[in-house]
Design a protein around this motif. Structure first.
Motif, PDB file in Angstrom:
ATOM      1  N   SER A  37      -6.990  -5.703  12.999  1.00 27.14           N
ATOM      2  CA  SER A  37      -8.108  -6.059  11.481  1.00 27.14           C
ATOM      3  C   SER A  37      -6.932  -7.665  11.683  1.00 27.14           C
ATOM      4  O   SER A  37      -7.699  -9.033  10.878  1.00 27.14           O
ATOM      5  CB  SER A  37      -7.362  -5.448  10.812  1.00 27.14           C
ATOM      6  OG  SER A  37      -6.885  -5.582   9.922  1.00 27.14           O
ATOM      7  N   SER A  38      -6.062  -8.099  12.383  1.00 29.50           N
ATOM      8  CA  SER A  38      -5.751  -9.570  12.953  1.00 29.50           C
ATOM      9  C   SER A  38      -4.530  -9.942  13.135  1.00 29.50           C
ATOM     10  O   SER A  38      -4.172  -8.568  14.603  1.00 29.50           O
ATOM     11  CB  SER A  38      -5.041 -10.234  11.416  1.00 29.50           C
ATOM     12  OG  SER A  38      -3.643  -9.435  11.067  1.00 29.50           O
ATOM     13  N   ARG A  60      -6.426  -1.064   8.421  1.00 34.19           N
ATOM     14  CA  ARG A  60      -6.869  -0.083   7.216  1.00 34.19           C
ATOM     15  C   ARG A  60      -8.075  -1.415   6.538  1.00 34.19           C
ATOM     16  O   ARG A  60      -8.754  -0.348   6.051  1.00 34.19           O
ATOM     17  CB  ARG A  60      -5.421  -0.166   5.792  1.00 34.19           C
ATOM     18  CG  ARG A  60      -4.105   0.540   6.379  1.00 34.19           C
ATOM     19  CD  ARG A  60      -3.916   0.174   5.687  1.00 34.19           C
ATOM     20  NE  ARG A  60      -2.795  -0.890   6.335  1.00 34.19           N
ATOM     21  CZ  ARG A  60      -1.506  -1.931   5.399  1.00 34.19           C
ATOM     22  NH1 ARG A  60      -0.990  -1.373   4.556  1.00 34.19           N
ATOM     23  NH2 ARG A  60      -1.146  -3.277   5.862  1.00 34.19           N
ATOM     24  N   ARG A  61      -8.072  -2.766   6.864  1.00 36.25           N
ATOM     25  CA  ARG A  61      -9.260  -3.054   6.631  1.00 36.25           C
ATOM     26  C   ARG A  61     -10.118  -3.035   6.893  1.00 36.25           C
ATOM     27  O   ARG A  61     -10.684  -3.627   8.304  1.00 36.25           O
ATOM     28  CB  ARG A  61      -8.542  -5.032   6.448  1.00 36.25           C
ATOM     29  CG  ARG A  61      -7.336  -4.868   4.927  1.00 36.25           C
ATOM     30  CD  ARG A  61      -6.993  -6.239   5.203  1.00 36.25           C
ATOM     31  NE  ARG A  61      -6.144  -6.508   6.874  1.00 36.25           N
ATOM     32  CZ  ARG A  61      -5.762  -7.317   6.784  1.00 36.25           C
ATOM     33  NH1 ARG A  61      -6.036  -8.531   6.340  1.00 36.25           N
ATOM     34  NH2 ARG A  61      -4.768  -7.636   8.057  1.00 36.25           N
ATOM     35  N   ASN A 113       0.051  -1.393  18.582  1.00 38.97           N
ATOM     36  CA  ASN A 113       0.373  -1.974  17.803  1.00 38.97           C
ATOM     37  C   ASN A 113       0.192  -2.223  16.058  1.00 38.97           C
ATOM     38  O   ASN A 113       0.769  -3.456  15.828  1.00 38.97           O
ATOM     39  CB  ASN A 113      -0.979  -3.194  18.532  1.00 38.97           C
ATOM     40  CG  ASN A 113      -0.326  -4.849  17.871  1.00 38.97           C
ATOM     41  OD1 ASN A 113      -0.284  -5.679  17.886  1.00 38.97           O
ATOM     42  ND2 ASN A 113      -1.717  -5.227  16.615  1.00 38.97           N
ATOM     43  N   TYR A 180      12.728  -3.318   9.761  1.00 38.85           N
ATOM     44  CA  TYR A 180      12.273  -3.674  10.746  1.00 38.85           C
ATOM     45  C   TYR A 180      12.811  -3.182  11.733  1.00 38.85           C
ATOM     46  O   TYR A 180      12.095  -2.422  12.963  1.00 38.85           O
ATOM     47  CB  TYR A 180      11.477  -5.255  10.543  1.00 38.85           C
ATOM     48  CG  TYR A 180      10.706  -5.093  11.395  1.00 38.85           C
ATOM     49  CD1 TYR A 180       9.045  -5.368  11.347  1.00 38.85           C
ATOM     50  CD2 TYR A 180      11.023  -6.420  12.800  1.00 38.85           C
ATOM     51  CE1 TYR A 180       8.809  -5.107  12.801  1.00 38.85           C
ATOM     52  CE2 TYR A 180      10.034  -7.269  13.675  1.00 38.85           C
ATOM     53  CZ  TYR A 180       8.880  -6.236  13.988  1.00 38.85           C
ATOM     54  OH  TYR A 180       8.264  -6.556  14.494  1.00 38.85           O
ATOM     55  N   VAL A 213       5.152 -14.736  17.412  1.00 35.18           N
ATOM     56  CA  VAL A 213       3.473 -15.051  17.291  1.00 35.18           C
ATOM     57  C   VAL A 213       3.474 -15.350  16.161  1.00 35.18           C
ATOM     58  O   VAL A 213       3.725 -15.268  15.272  1.00 35.18           O
ATOM     59  CB  VAL A 213       2.942 -13.510  18.237  1.00 35.18           C
ATOM     60  CG1 VAL A 213       1.527 -14.407  18.465  1.00 35.18           C
ATOM     61  CG2 VAL A 213       3.617 -13.137  19.229  1.00 35.18           C
ATOM     62  N   THR A 215       1.372 -15.322  13.548  1.00 38.36           N
ATOM     63  CA  THR A 215       0.018 -14.458  13.283  1.00 38.36           C
ATOM     64  C   THR A 215       0.465 -14.381  11.914  1.00 38.36           C
ATOM     65  O   THR A 215       1.357 -14.589  11.531  1.00 38.36           O
ATOM     66  CB  THR A 215       0.114 -13.330  13.617  1.00 38.36           C
ATOM     67  OG1 THR A 215       1.189 -12.564  13.526  1.00 38.36           O
ATOM     68  CG2 THR A 215       0.283 -13.141  15.762  1.00 38.36           C
TER      69      THR A 215
HETATM   70  N1  LIG Z   1       4.130 -11.340  14.868  1.00 43.09           N
HETATM   71  C1  LIG Z   1       5.506 -11.589  15.394  1.00 43.09           C
HETATM   72  O1  LIG Z   1       6.040 -12.652  15.662  1.00 43.09           O
HETATM   73  C2  LIG Z   1       5.303 -10.375  16.676  1.00 43.09           C
HETATM   74  C3  LIG Z   1       6.549 -10.503  17.297  1.00 43.09           C
HETATM   75  C4  LIG Z   1       7.071  -9.387  17.992  1.00 43.09           C
HETATM   76  C5  LIG Z   1       6.407  -8.570  17.439  1.00 43.09           C
HETATM   77  N2  LIG Z   1       5.144  -8.022  16.715  1.00 43.09           N
HETATM   78  C6  LIG Z   1       4.819  -6.793  16.933  1.00 43.09           C
HETATM   79  O2  LIG Z   1       3.399  -6.441  16.964  1.00 43.09           O
HETATM   80  C7  LIG Z   1       2.378  -6.145  16.158  1.00 43.09           C
HETATM   81  C8  LIG Z   1       1.419  -6.696  15.419  1.00 43.09           C
HETATM   82  O3  LIG Z   1       2.025  -7.702  14.704  1.00 43.09           O
HETATM   83  P1  LIG Z   1       0.812  -9.454  14.153  1.00 43.09           P
HETATM   84  O4  LIG Z   1       1.747 -10.094  14.497  1.00 43.09           O
HETATM   85  O5  LIG Z   1      -0.259  -9.435  14.768  1.00 43.09           O
HETATM   86  O6  LIG Z   1       0.906  -9.304  13.086  1.00 43.09           O
HETATM   87  P2  LIG Z   1      -0.654  -8.962  11.904  1.00 43.09           P
HETATM   88  O7  LIG Z   1      -1.039  -9.831  12.127  1.00 43.09           O
HETATM   89  O8  LIG Z   1      -0.002  -9.122  10.388  1.00 43.09           O
HETATM   90  O9  LIG Z   1      -1.241  -7.350  12.237  1.00 43.09           O
HETATM   91  C9  LIG Z   1      -0.697  -6.496  11.750  1.00 43.09           C
HETATM   92  C10 LIG Z   1      -1.954  -5.360  12.027  1.00 43.09           C
HETATM   93  O10 LIG Z   1      -1.390  -4.182  11.529  1.00 43.09           O
HETATM   94  C11 LIG Z   1      -2.103  -3.507  10.935  1.00 43.09           C
HETATM   95  N3  LIG Z   1      -1.358  -2.302   9.869  1.00 43.09           N
HETATM   96  C12 LIG Z   1      -0.522  -2.899   9.765  1.00 43.09           C
HETATM   97  N4  LIG Z   1      -0.114  -1.572   8.255  1.00 43.09           N
HETATM   98  C13 LIG Z   1      -0.942  -0.609   9.033  1.00 43.09           C
HETATM   99  C14 LIG Z   1      -1.082   1.038   8.523  1.00 43.09           C
HETATM  100  N5  LIG Z   1      -0.234   1.163   7.486  1.00 43.09           N
HETATM  101  N6  LIG Z   1      -2.142   1.816   9.036  1.00 43.09           N
HETATM  102  C15 LIG Z   1      -2.971   0.488   9.824  1.00 43.09           C
HETATM  103  N7  LIG Z   1      -2.877  -0.599  10.204  1.00 43.09           N
HETATM  104  C16 LIG Z   1      -1.452  -1.023   9.363  1.00 43.09           C
HETATM  105  C17 LIG Z   1      -2.610  -4.551  10.116  1.00 43.09           C
HETATM  106  O11 LIG Z   1      -4.476  -4.192   9.328  1.00 43.09           O
HETATM  107  P3  LIG Z   1      -5.203  -3.930   8.263  1.00 43.09           P
HETATM  108  O12 LIG Z   1      -4.013  -4.647   7.104  1.00 43.09           O
HETATM  109  O13 LIG Z   1      -5.532  -3.701   8.015  1.00 43.09           O
HETATM  110  O14 LIG Z   1      -4.181  -2.317   7.846  1.00 43.09           O
HETATM  111  C18 LIG Z   1      -2.726  -5.214  11.281  1.00 43.09           C
HETATM  112  O15 LIG Z   1      -4.123  -5.102  11.775  1.00 43.09           O
HETATM  113  C19 LIG Z   1       3.468  -6.048  15.319  1.00 43.09           C
HETATM  114  O16 LIG Z   1       3.229  -4.320  15.843  1.00 43.09           O
HETATM  115  C20 LIG Z   1       4.444  -6.778  15.245  1.00 43.09           C
HETATM  116  O17 LIG Z   1       5.785  -5.610  14.950  1.00 43.09           O
HETATM  117  C21 LIG Z   1       4.967  -9.163  15.721  1.00 43.09           C
END
Ligand SMILES: NC(=O)c1ccc[n+]([C@@H]2O[C@H](COP(=O)([O-])OP(=O)(O)OC[C@H]3O[C@@H](n4cnc5c(N)ncnc54)[C@H](OP(=O)(O)O)[C@@H]3O)[C@@H](O)[C@H]2O)c1
Length: 265
Positions: A37-38, A60-61, A113, A180, A213, A215
């Motif tokens: 979703s994001s 979830r969303r 993810n 985390y 990243v 986000t």
């Molecule tokens: N951004 C960074 O700097 C970074 C760096 C390294 C690794 N990562 C990893 O990349 C992955 C994606 O993160 P992102 O940066 O794209 O962040 P994000 O935009 O916050 O996306 C997180 C996603 O996870 C979903 N999510 C969270 N809790 C959930 C739950 N209880 N049940 C179902 N879905 C859930 C959210 O959707 P809903 O809220 O709609 O449920 C959203 O779609 C994560 O695993 C993160 O650890 C991110």
């Protein structure tokens, strides 16, 4: 793709994708993306939206998922199914697993993810045990439960598991990130231990050790605004490439100086 600064362009070089190979490899396949979703998950769904694939988008969303489904459907290439669930809730997870079992043709690729990050000093966490249970629930237990259910079909389809992890798994641990990092490490270790057994049965395993990243996940951390970060579209391009190269890990080219520097933080 968003515009990079000169430093970001050096740190995060462009990726070349053989679109023909990607198309040949993915045609007719069913791909689950959790956390669609994001951020990275959404960018990956958009990246694959021109392919004749079945995308299963989970988060979830529901409204966000439906909007994404509609924008992909308008292109007329990919089939999209959305499933709204909180992966930390046992009943919602069980219902999802039942639903996945009934997907015609089975599952070929799962991109694990969905995730949650928390930055908090250990001294500010003393009355916040729930920070640790919540991060373990979504970053460790949920992907383990999904994998246990999907491994049989992935074995049958000679499929692929793609784990979206963080470069921090390869560095010295950073203070303020205990919840985390412990939860991401747990799944990283689980998958590293399972990978040889999975590969022996033709299930491919790929882990993305990502740097920062840009986000919604990093928005609450003010200091990250001025730090170099990959775009989610760039990460999505790398993930799509890994779907035909099956490389075992993505690590930034500058990992070794980062490892060295992490001793002096
Ligand atoms: N951004 C960074 O700097 C970074 C760096 C390294 C690794 N990562 C990893 O990349 C992955 C994606 O993160 P992102 O940066 O794209 O962040 P994000 O935009 O916050 O996306 C997180 C996603 O996870 C979903 N999510 C969270 N809790 C959930 C739950 N209880 N049940 C179902 N879905 C859930 C959210 O959707 P809903 O809220 O709609 O449920 C959203 O779609 C994560 O695993 C993160 O650890 C991110």
């Amino acid at each position: 793709m968003s515009t990079y600064t000169w430093l970001e362009a050096i740190l995060f070089p462009q990726v070349r994708i053989n679109e023909q190979r990607l198309l040949q490899h993915l045609s007719g396949k069913t791909i689950i993306i959790t956390g669609a979703s994001s951020g990275i998950g959404e960018a990956l769904a958009v990246r694959l939206s021109n392919m004749p694939v079945h995308l299963i988008l989970i988060a979830r969303r529901e409204q966000k998922l439906i909007e994404l489904k509609n924008s992909i459907a308008a292109k007329g290439k990919a089939k999209v199914s959305v499933y709204a669930a909180d992966l930390r809730q046992a009943d919602e997870m069980e219902a999802l697993l039942l639903w996945l079992e009934a997907v015609p043709g089975g599952i070929d690729i799962i991109v694990s993810n969905a995730g949650k990050s928390i930055k908090r000093s250990i001294f500010a966490s003393l009355d916040r045990y729930h920070d640790f249970t919540r991060t373990m629930a979504i970053n460790y237990l949920a992907p383990v439960q999904l994998m246990l259910a999907l491994i049989p079909v992935l074995e049958e389809k000679k499929g692929q598991i793609i784990n979206v992890s963080t470069i921090n798994m390869l560095l010295q641990p950073f203070p303020h990130w205990s919840a985390y990092l412990a939860s991401k490490s747990a799944f990283d270790q689980w998958l590293r231990a399972a990978a040889p057994e999975l590969r022996a049965r033709d299930v491919k395993v790929t882990t993305f050790y990502l740097p920062l990243v840009r986000t919604p996940m990093i928005e609450p951390t003010a200091s990250y605004k001025s730090m170099p970060a990959m775009s989610p579209e760039h990460v999505a391009a790398h993930i799509s490439k890994a779907m035909y190269t099956h490389k075992r890990a993505f690590k930034p080219w500058w990992l070794w100086p980062a490892e060295w520097l992490s001793f002096f933080k």
